[in-house]
Structure formats: structure tokens, C-alpha cells
Write an enzyme that holds these catalytic residues in place. Sequence first.
Site, PDB file in Angstrom:
ATOM      1  N   ASP A 258      -1.401   2.605   4.951  1.00 43.91           N
ATOM      2  CA  ASP A 258      -1.470   1.473   5.854  1.00 43.91           C
ATOM      3  C   ASP A 258      -1.257   0.219   5.001  1.00 43.91           C
ATOM      4  O   ASP A 258      -1.358   0.280   3.768  1.00 43.91           O
ATOM      5  CB  ASP A 258      -2.851   1.466   6.519  1.00 43.91           C
TER       6      ASP A 258
ATOM      7  N   ASP B 205      -2.377  -3.573   5.958  1.00 44.12           N
ATOM      8  CA  ASP B 205      -3.486  -4.524   5.978  1.00 44.12           C
ATOM      9  C   ASP B 205      -4.815  -3.837   5.664  1.00 44.12           C
ATOM     10  O   ASP B 205      -5.162  -2.814   6.265  1.00 44.12           O
ATOM     11  CB  ASP B 205      -3.571  -5.199   7.340  1.00 44.12           C
TER      12      ASP B 205
ATOM     13  N   ASP C  89      -7.469   2.656   6.832  1.00 45.12           N
ATOM     14  CA  ASP C  89      -8.820   2.113   7.004  1.00 45.12           C
ATOM     15  C   ASP C  89      -9.277   2.049   8.449  1.00 45.12           C
ATOM     16  O   ASP C  89     -10.472   2.008   8.722  1.00 45.12           O
ATOM     17  CB  ASP C  89      -8.899   0.701   6.413  1.00 45.12           C
TER      18      ASP C  89
END
Length: 211
Positions: free
Chosen positions: A11, A13, A167
Amino acid sequence: MTAARFLVVLDADSTLIQDEVIELLAEEAGRRAEVQAATEAAMRGEVDFATSLRSRVAALTGVPTAAFERVRARVRPTPGVRALTAAVHERGGVVGVVSGGFHEILDGVAPGLGVDRWRANRLVVADGALTGEVDGEIVDAEAKASSLLAWAAELGVPSSRTVAIGDGANDLRMMDVAGLGLAFNAKPAVRAAASLVIGPQNLSEVVPLLP
């Protein structure tokens, strides 16, 4: 194309980078607080990601495209990211990033961090400013999973030799289809579903786990 030994997909961000880019863009519009609250709810899986993203992008209406350069300058790479991408390359692997964020920022950040390929959303621009709309289909959880599988197929990598690192709730499908799903800097639901939870917040911790 020579087949890769393995594929690592991150991922962007709060994983590849420490920031949530949409919050930095929202700051340019003076609306960071409301967008930050909406982002956190989406990452916890409390709201539909695509619906949430459209509403958050609407808050960016009127932000000038000149803000892209300012935001790129503020992006902070996650500690250990270059060590991880270098180790992947040394072992014959490929690094991909698939993001619910934006090409307008990622295109200027990813190459310098050792990323080989990436996919993200695109923002609609008119008269030098954001219109508050997303261009085309939104990169959601299913799009992340399908990107990982498509890249693996292109590279001749079996799914068992893929690693997904994320996350938020939007990363769960990608982590599920990968051979190894790693929760990094993650929300509780993601930590619970992951193959392994990585800590402290340094991506070099992933290196010993590479195929």
C-alpha cells in the site's frame, strides 16, 4: 520479460510513505480535520471505501494543481523502505505499489523509493484546479487484489511467492490473495487478519521474510 523470483506489493499511504496524501491535499483547502476523520473511518473498515473516497475528494474542490508539488515535497518515506526495495531487487524480486491515493503524487515519489510499478486513482482537473471528482474507476480493495494477481501473472510469479503489505481495511483482500499478508502500521482488523504483524514501524523488518 524475464520471470521474477517473487513479487512484493505495498500500500502507499501509511505504508510506503508515512503520510495520508489526501490529508495533505485537504490541508491546502483548509479541510484537513474533516478529511482526516473520514480517512480513519475508512481505514478501520467502518464505511465503504469508494463512497468515502468520493466524499473526501469532493472536499478538495478548488485546490490548485500547483499544490501537487508542495504535497510531494512534504511526503515522508517510511523508515527502511529503500532497504526493503533494494533487498527485493538483490534477490530477483519486483516491487509494486497499489494505492487508494493518487497518481499525481505517487508518480513523483515511487521511482525514487525503488518501486517498479504502481497503480492509483487519478484526480479530475479543470482550469488548473481540482474539480472534486475521481477520474475513472476507484482503486478499492478488489482492485488492489486484482492488481497483485495480474502483476504476478505477468511476471510469471505464483501467488504463493507474493507478499502484500498494508495497514487498512482496504488492503485486506490484497493480503488475503497473497502468499504472505503482512500488517504494517495497521488498524486492529488488519492486524487480526494478517499472516504476520510487522513492528516497529520500519520496513526493513520485512527483509528477513522475503522468499
